[in-house]
Design an enzyme around this catalytic site. Sequence first.
Site, mmCIF file in Angstrom:
data_model
loop_
_atom_site.group_PDB
_atom_site.id
_atom_site.type_symbol
_atom_site.label_atom_id
_atom_site.label_comp_id
_atom_site.label_asym_id
_atom_site.label_seq_id
_atom_site.Cartn_x
_atom_site.Cartn_y
_atom_site.Cartn_z
ATOM 1 N N LYS A 54 0.839 -1.206 0.000
ATOM 2 C CA LYS A 54 0.000 0.000 0.000
ATOM 3 C C LYS A 54 0.869 1.249 0.000
ATOM 4 C CE LYS A 54 -3.901 -2.252 2.272
ATOM 5 N NZ LYS A 54 -4.488 -2.699 3.528
ATOM 6 N N GLN A 98 -4.665 -1.272 9.771
ATOM 7 C CA GLN A 98 -4.616 -2.605 9.168
ATOM 8 C C GLN A 98 -5.242 -3.647 10.113
ATOM 9 O OE1 GLN A 98 -3.353 -3.281 5.997
ATOM 10 N NE2 GLN A 98 -4.138 -5.339 6.310
ATOM 11 N N ASP A 121 -11.131 3.078 4.367
ATOM 12 C CA ASP A 121 -11.526 1.664 4.285
ATOM 13 C C ASP A 121 -13.050 1.534 4.259
ATOM 14 O OD1 ASP A 121 -9.680 -0.334 3.945
ATOM 15 O OD2 ASP A 121 -9.162 -0.510 6.072
#
Length: 291
Positions: A54, A98, A121
Amino acid sequence: MTATIIDGKACAAKLRRQVAAHVARLNTDHGITPGLAVVLVGEDPVSQVYVRSKGKMTVEVGMHSIRHQLDADTSKADLLALIDQMNADSSVHGILVQLPLPKHLDEHLVINAIDPAKDVDGFHISNVGLLGTGQKSMVPCTPLGCLMLLRDHLGVLDGLGAVVIGRSNIVGKPMAQLLLNDNCTVTIAHSQTRDLPGVVRRADVVVAAVGRPGMVRSDWIKPGATVIDVGIKGGTRLTGDVDFEGAVAVAGAITPVPGGVGPMTIACLLANTVIACCRANGLPEPGGLTT
Ligand code: NDP
């Protein structure tokens, strides 16, 4: 009949080019560089690979990448303090924690501490609610990537019968919501579903998000259906949820694993960060990057 292979790698590369072009314009016209902060708690090797990847792609499209690596025993208070700090930092437009988090940290609590406007997200309860009520939100990256592949391949999805196998908050549920918003007739299947083969056989669109290699057999698939395989399992050789070799002879189109949904997920994360940056600065959102 041989299915068209939906090239997620190429689609993702195109999306990243669009993102990069928009980032360049934000920079030249407004002196703004979108910033994406990724927080990794602990040293899970798979998460480390995702986070590195990422970060690399964030830089490649010209955005600012910030990485916070925290110890596995980081306290709830320390993690929430870091999130507060990033929420208040105007150079950070997107925040991603994460998952999975170590057991002592409550994922819901942590995710809901992120400013929903920076929740790239799309997991914050506000964004889930906005998506569920058909309002402008941050859309979870993996289902967003699947939707983009479906639209790219099929055009409008109005009236199609879709089955989503899996009902996680990360993939299955938002995927079903997106398909419903696009006027599909949606069935959500899960581990308690009766006659899963029969349910899948009725669908024009199948999205498999389970994590059981080869579970979806070719004789479950309606001839000509479009199949999106989200599942990934394995180390060096990744396998999807669909028996690809068999399905290719029946489906109208199918995503491969790897090279299907995976690359779209990160590209959508970058797109969401640009969108968050535009919204934060009161600038028009880039066309083609949203639902
Ligand atoms: P979860 O484990 O959270 O959810 C799996 C879902 O599959 C659950 O809803 C479960 O049902 C359902 N399920 C389990 N067994 C069966 C069965 N026998 N029949 C029908 N349904 C079943 O996984 P995620 O949603 O997080 O991820 C799904 C897959 O997608 C994984 O392989 C993951 O690695 C992959 N993934 C890929 C991404 C990408 O970028 N390509 C991104 C995110 C995930 P129940 O709720 O009843 O337990």
